[in-house]
Design a protein around this motif. Structure first.
Motif, PDB file in Angstrom:
ATOM      1  N   GLY A 235      16.835 -10.876  28.303  1.00  0.00           N
ATOM      2  CA  GLY A 235      16.542 -12.030  29.142  1.00  0.00           C
ATOM      3  C   GLY A 235      15.247 -12.701  28.755  1.00  0.00           C
ATOM      4  O   GLY A 235      15.171 -13.943  28.656  1.00  0.00           O
ATOM      5  N   GLY A 236      14.200 -11.912  28.523  1.00  0.00           N
ATOM      6  CA  GLY A 236      12.924 -12.489  28.105  1.00  0.00           C
ATOM      7  C   GLY A 236      13.005 -13.180  26.764  1.00  0.00           C
ATOM      8  O   GLY A 236      12.379 -14.231  26.547  1.00  0.00           O
ATOM      9  N   LEU A 237      13.793 -12.606  25.843  1.00  0.00           N
ATOM     10  CA  LEU A 237      13.945 -13.212  24.524  1.00  0.00           C
ATOM     11  C   LEU A 237      14.638 -14.570  24.627  1.00  0.00           C
ATOM     12  O   LEU A 237      14.242 -15.540  23.959  1.00  0.00           O
ATOM     13  CB  LEU A 237      14.746 -12.275  23.619  1.00  0.00           C
ATOM     14  CG  LEU A 237      14.904 -12.696  22.152  1.00  0.00           C
ATOM     15  CD1 LEU A 237      13.558 -12.796  21.470  1.00  0.00           C
ATOM     16  CD2 LEU A 237      15.799 -11.706  21.404  1.00  0.00           C
ATOM     17  N   LEU A 238      15.660 -14.667  25.464  1.00  0.00           N
ATOM     18  CA  LEU A 238      16.350 -15.957  25.647  1.00  0.00           C
ATOM     19  C   LEU A 238      15.412 -17.016  26.221  1.00  0.00           C
ATOM     20  O   LEU A 238      15.395 -18.163  25.769  1.00  0.00           O
ATOM     21  CB  LEU A 238      17.556 -15.771  26.568  1.00  0.00           C
ATOM     22  CG  LEU A 238      18.785 -15.096  25.963  1.00  0.00           C
ATOM     23  CD1 LEU A 238      19.816 -14.814  27.055  1.00  0.00           C
ATOM     24  CD2 LEU A 238      19.402 -15.963  24.873  1.00  0.00           C
ATOM     25  N   VAL A 239      14.607 -16.636  27.213  1.00  0.00           N
ATOM     26  CA  VAL A 239      13.671 -17.595  27.810  1.00  0.00           C
ATOM     27  C   VAL A 239      12.626 -18.027  26.795  1.00  0.00           C
ATOM     28  O   VAL A 239      12.285 -19.216  26.689  1.00  0.00           O
ATOM     29  CB  VAL A 239      13.010 -16.980  29.062  1.00  0.00           C
ATOM     30  CG1 VAL A 239      11.906 -17.898  29.585  1.00  0.00           C
ATOM     31  CG2 VAL A 239      14.037 -16.727  30.149  1.00  0.00           C
ATOM     32  N   ALA A 240      12.103 -17.065  26.021  1.00  0.00           N
ATOM     33  CA  ALA A 240      11.070 -17.388  25.031  1.00  0.00           C
ATOM     34  C   ALA A 240      11.606 -18.319  23.946  1.00  0.00           C
ATOM     35  O   ALA A 240      10.941 -19.295  23.564  1.00  0.00           O
ATOM     36  CB  ALA A 240      10.535 -16.101  24.409  1.00  0.00           C
ATOM     37  N   LEU A 241      12.821 -18.033  23.450  1.00  0.00           N
ATOM     38  CA  LEU A 241      13.408 -18.893  22.412  1.00  0.00           C
ATOM     39  C   LEU A 241      13.674 -20.292  22.945  1.00  0.00           C
ATOM     40  O   LEU A 241      13.448 -21.291  22.243  1.00  0.00           O
ATOM     41  CB  LEU A 241      14.698 -18.267  21.893  1.00  0.00           C
ATOM     42  CG  LEU A 241      14.551 -17.013  21.036  1.00  0.00           C
ATOM     43  CD1 LEU A 241      15.929 -16.433  20.693  1.00  0.00           C
ATOM     44  CD2 LEU A 241      13.779 -17.323  19.750  1.00  0.00           C
ATOM     45  N   ALA A 242      14.150 -20.394  24.189  1.00  0.00           N
ATOM     46  CA  ALA A 242      14.401 -21.708  24.782  1.00  0.00           C
ATOM     47  C   ALA A 242      13.101 -22.496  24.909  1.00  0.00           C
ATOM     48  O   ALA A 242      13.060 -23.703  24.640  1.00  0.00           O
ATOM     49  CB  ALA A 242      15.070 -21.549  26.138  1.00  0.00           C
ATOM     50  N   ALA A 243      12.031 -21.829  25.327  1.00  0.00           N
ATOM     51  CA  ALA A 243      10.748 -22.515  25.489  1.00  0.00           C
ATOM     52  C   ALA A 243      10.194 -22.971  24.139  1.00  0.00           C
ATOM     53  O   ALA A 243       9.633 -24.076  24.032  1.00  0.00           O
ATOM     54  CB  ALA A 243       9.747 -21.583  26.180  1.00  0.00           C
ATOM     55  N   LEU A 244      10.329 -22.146  23.108  1.00  0.00           N
ATOM     56  CA  LEU A 244       9.842 -22.527  21.782  1.00  0.00           C
ATOM     57  C   LEU A 244      10.637 -23.694  21.195  1.00  0.00           C
ATOM     58  O   LEU A 244      10.074 -24.553  20.508  1.00  0.00           O
ATOM     59  CB  LEU A 244       9.927 -21.320  20.843  1.00  0.00           C
ATOM     60  CG  LEU A 244       8.905 -20.205  21.062  1.00  0.00           C
ATOM     61  CD1 LEU A 244       9.241 -19.005  20.185  1.00  0.00           C
ATOM     62  CD2 LEU A 244       7.493 -20.694  20.760  1.00  0.00           C
ATOM     63  N   ALA A 245      11.931 -23.713  21.470  1.00  0.00           N
ATOM     64  CA  ALA A 245      12.787 -24.746  20.882  1.00  0.00           C
ATOM     65  C   ALA A 245      12.724 -26.064  21.630  1.00  0.00           C
ATOM     66  O   ALA A 245      13.029 -27.119  21.059  1.00  0.00           O
ATOM     67  CB  ALA A 245      14.231 -24.247  20.840  1.00  0.00           C
ATOM     68  N   LEU A 246      12.339 -26.039  22.910  1.00  0.00           N
ATOM     69  CA  LEU A 246      12.452 -27.233  23.753  1.00  0.00           C
ATOM     70  C   LEU A 246      11.730 -28.464  23.207  1.00  0.00           C
ATOM     71  O   LEU A 246      12.311 -29.561  23.193  1.00  0.00           O
ATOM     72  CB  LEU A 246      11.980 -26.923  25.171  1.00  0.00           C
ATOM     73  CG  LEU A 246      12.162 -28.045  26.188  1.00  0.00           C
ATOM     74  CD1 LEU A 246      13.636 -28.411  26.315  1.00  0.00           C
ATOM     75  CD2 LEU A 246      11.596 -27.647  27.551  1.00  0.00           C
ATOM     76  N   PRO A 247      10.464 -28.385  22.748  1.00  0.00           N
ATOM     77  CA  PRO A 247       9.811 -29.599  22.250  1.00  0.00           C
ATOM     78  C   PRO A 247      10.564 -30.262  21.099  1.00  0.00           C
ATOM     79  O   PRO A 247      10.735 -31.487  21.072  1.00  0.00           O
ATOM     80  CB  PRO A 247       8.428 -29.098  21.805  1.00  0.00           C
ATOM     81  CG  PRO A 247       8.193 -27.860  22.609  1.00  0.00           C
ATOM     82  CD  PRO A 247       9.539 -27.229  22.751  1.00  0.00           C
ATOM     83  N   THR A 248      11.032 -29.457  20.149  1.00  0.00           N
ATOM     84  CA  THR A 248      11.779 -30.019  19.025  1.00  0.00           C
ATOM     85  C   THR A 248      13.118 -30.574  19.483  1.00  0.00           C
ATOM     86  O   THR A 248      13.549 -31.641  19.034  1.00  0.00           O
ATOM     87  CB  THR A 248      11.999 -28.938  17.943  1.00  0.00           C
ATOM     88  OG1 THR A 248      10.734 -28.464  17.492  1.00  0.00           O
ATOM     89  CG2 THR A 248      12.767 -29.505  16.763  1.00  0.00           C
ATOM     90  N   VAL A 249      13.784 -29.868  20.386  1.00  0.00           N
ATOM     91  CA  VAL A 249      15.092 -30.320  20.874  1.00  0.00           C
ATOM     92  C   VAL A 249      14.967 -31.648  21.614  1.00  0.00           C
ATOM     93  O   VAL A 249      15.808 -32.544  21.457  1.00  0.00           O
ATOM     94  CB  VAL A 249      15.720 -29.238  21.765  1.00  0.00           C
ATOM     95  CG1 VAL A 249      16.913 -29.778  22.534  1.00  0.00           C
ATOM     96  CG2 VAL A 249      16.149 -28.037  20.925  1.00  0.00           C
ATOM     97  N   LEU A 250      13.931 -31.812  22.426  1.00  0.00           N
ATOM     98  CA  LEU A 250      13.728 -33.071  23.131  1.00  0.00           C
ATOM     99  C   LEU A 250      13.466 -34.213  22.156  1.00  0.00           C
ATOM    100  O   LEU A 250      13.957 -35.340  22.340  1.00  0.00           O
ATOM    101  CB  LEU A 250      12.555 -32.950  24.112  1.00  0.00           C
ATOM    102  CG  LEU A 250      12.796 -32.066  25.338  1.00  0.00           C
ATOM    103  CD1 LEU A 250      11.518 -31.926  26.160  1.00  0.00           C
ATOM    104  CD2 LEU A 250      13.932 -32.612  26.195  1.00  0.00           C
ATOM    105  N   ARG A 251      12.713 -33.925  21.114  1.00  0.00           N
ATOM    106  CA  ARG A 251      12.440 -34.950  20.095  1.00  0.00           C
ATOM    107  C   ARG A 251      13.720 -35.345  19.378  1.00  0.00           C
ATOM    108  O   ARG A 251      14.011 -36.531  19.190  1.00  0.00           O
ATOM    109  CB  ARG A 251      11.411 -34.399  19.108  1.00  0.00           C
ATOM    110  CG  ARG A 251      10.925 -35.400  18.083  1.00  0.00           C
ATOM    111  CD  ARG A 251       9.918 -34.716  17.173  1.00  0.00           C
ATOM    112  NE  ARG A 251       9.404 -35.614  16.166  1.00  0.00           N
ATOM    113  CZ  ARG A 251       8.653 -35.218  15.133  1.00  0.00           C
ATOM    114  NH1 ARG A 251       8.342 -33.936  15.011  1.00  0.00           N
ATOM    115  NH2 ARG A 251       8.220 -36.088  14.250  1.00  0.00           N
ATOM    116  N   VAL A 252      14.512 -34.352  18.974  1.00  0.00           N
ATOM    117  CA  VAL A 252      15.770 -34.634  18.277  1.00  0.00           C
ATOM    118  C   VAL A 252      16.735 -35.374  19.200  1.00  0.00           C
ATOM    119  O   VAL A 252      17.430 -36.305  18.775  1.00  0.00           O
ATOM    120  CB  VAL A 252      16.395 -33.317  17.768  1.00  0.00           C
ATOM    121  CG1 VAL A 252      17.806 -33.553  17.248  1.00  0.00           C
ATOM    122  CG2 VAL A 252      15.528 -32.722  16.654  1.00  0.00           C
TER     123      VAL A 252
END
Length: 373
Positions: A235-252
């Motif tokens: 669960g923690g790994l999923l949250v951490a990966l989502a948080a790391l990816a979010l800035p790039t995903v919003l830009r894309v």
């Protein structure tokens, strides 16, 4: 202007044609990245099943990791299936340009079929060929390796950096009626309209991050009582990966949104000459385009292999939706779309590296001659 399309070379063995090696490199990359993930995920699932009690958190972790193993196992499986022609020796001979058309639908026959015309008569090929039919009808030709003694062949069409396996079909077939198509509004083209359905998914790319974070929080909640370390870690790994990816995903997602709006509003393609810059790993693919108003820098943050291969082979960029900012890029009659950032005031790309989340085409792009340093 009639579009020029990527074509495989017919004067060398197929394995020496750069666009064929591009296809194989993409398959190989998918297997090398996804294979270890599938193996590790499956191993962790087995360990959890054998050694840990079946608490709600542990079961949730097992389900998530099991799904990850199944999804990533598709990469090695596809590589095994799609490279079968290499092992059979079909690609040791050159591609042959053959007149061809699409067979009309027949009751009880669900595969797409092609009629290939040669000196020895007409050969009917069947297989999963639906991606090729628009271009076969348009150009009335295919590029063929085989059939071999077992009736197996490999088919390509101009414009697509893909190859499809096929088999000889002894059942009779008749040609499908060919409907004329004029290059006009991009979304009136059935192939482009199909590609646009997938293109629009990028507009809401943030949903994937939100979904992964929500799933991670749910698994962590299930793991709190009774305590499940495995569930907390997953669960923690999923949250951490989502948080790391979010800035790039919003830009894309913003890039996709702007390109999709321009494509929906435009009434025509704009073809312009373009020269690609030499490219290095972790960099954006970029080039100089000769726009009606002058020279402009064109950057491809998420290069689509079919689109980049067509640009590299033909030197032409087909723009849908304006000539500045973020625009949709494709090829008429080809089921492939990407976006590009057009900057009229620039003639040289930045030296900054791509965000880690956008890196993923390096092994395949190294096979494009126009990008080599």
């Amino acid at each position: 202007m009639r579009p020029a399309y990527l074509e495989p070379r017919t004067d060398v063995p197929a394995l020496q044609d750069w666009s064929t090696t591009l296809i194989l490199a993409e398959l190989r990359w998918g297997a090398r990245v996804a294979g270890p993930i599938a193996g590790v995920s499956a191993g962790v699932v087995a360990w959890l099943v054998v050694y840990l009690p079946a608490t709600p958190g542990t079961v949730a972790a097992i389900v998530v990791l099991g799904l990850a193993a199944l999804v990533t196992a598709v990469g090695p499986l596809m590589h095994r299936v799609e490279t079968r022609p290499v092992r059979r020796g079909l690609l040791d001979s050159p591609w042959r340009r053959c007149p061809a058309t699409v067979a009309a639908p027949e009751e009880g026959i669900h595969d797409e079929r092609l009629l290939v015309f040669g000196d020895g008569g007409t050969t009917v090929l069947r297989g999963m060929l639906s991606d090729l039919t628009d271009l076969v009808l348009e150009r009335q030709e295919v590029f063929l390796c085989g059939p071999d003694g077992d009736g197996r062949a490999v088919v390509r069409v101009a414009g697509l950096c893909r190859m499809q396996s096929a088999r000889v079909d002894d059942r009779p077939a008749r040609p499908r009626e060919r409907a004329p198509h004029l290059i006009g509004r991009p979304l009136d083209d059935p192939a482009v309209a199909r590609a646009f359905r997938y293109f629009k998914i990028g507009v809401r790319a943030w949903v994937w991050c939100a979904g992964a974070a929500a799933l991670g929080v749910a698994i962590a909640g299930l793991s709190a009582r009774p305590l499940s370390v495995a569930g907390l870690v997953v669960g923690g790994l999923l949250v951490a990966l989502a948080a790391l990816a979010l800035p790039t995903v919003l830009r894309v997602g913003g890039w996709y949104r702007e390109a999709a709006a321009g494509l929906s509003a435009t009434t025509r393609w704009t073809p312009v000459p373009v020269t690609l810059f030499p490219w290095g790993p972790y960099e954006e693919v970029a080039g100089l385009a000769q726009l009606p108003g002058g020279t402009a820098l064109v950057r491809f943050p998420l290069p689509h292999l079919d689109v980049i291969a067509n640009i590299a082979d033909t030197g032409t960029l087909w723009i849908a939706g304006g000539t500045t900012g973020v625009v949709a890029i494709g090829v008429p009659r080809v089921q492939a779309l990407t976006f590009a950032v057009v900057q009229p005031d620039r003639d040289k790309p930045d030296d900054t590296s791509q965000p880690w989340l956008l890196r993923g085409r390096e092994p395949a792009l190294r096979n494009v001659p126009a990008l080599r340093r």
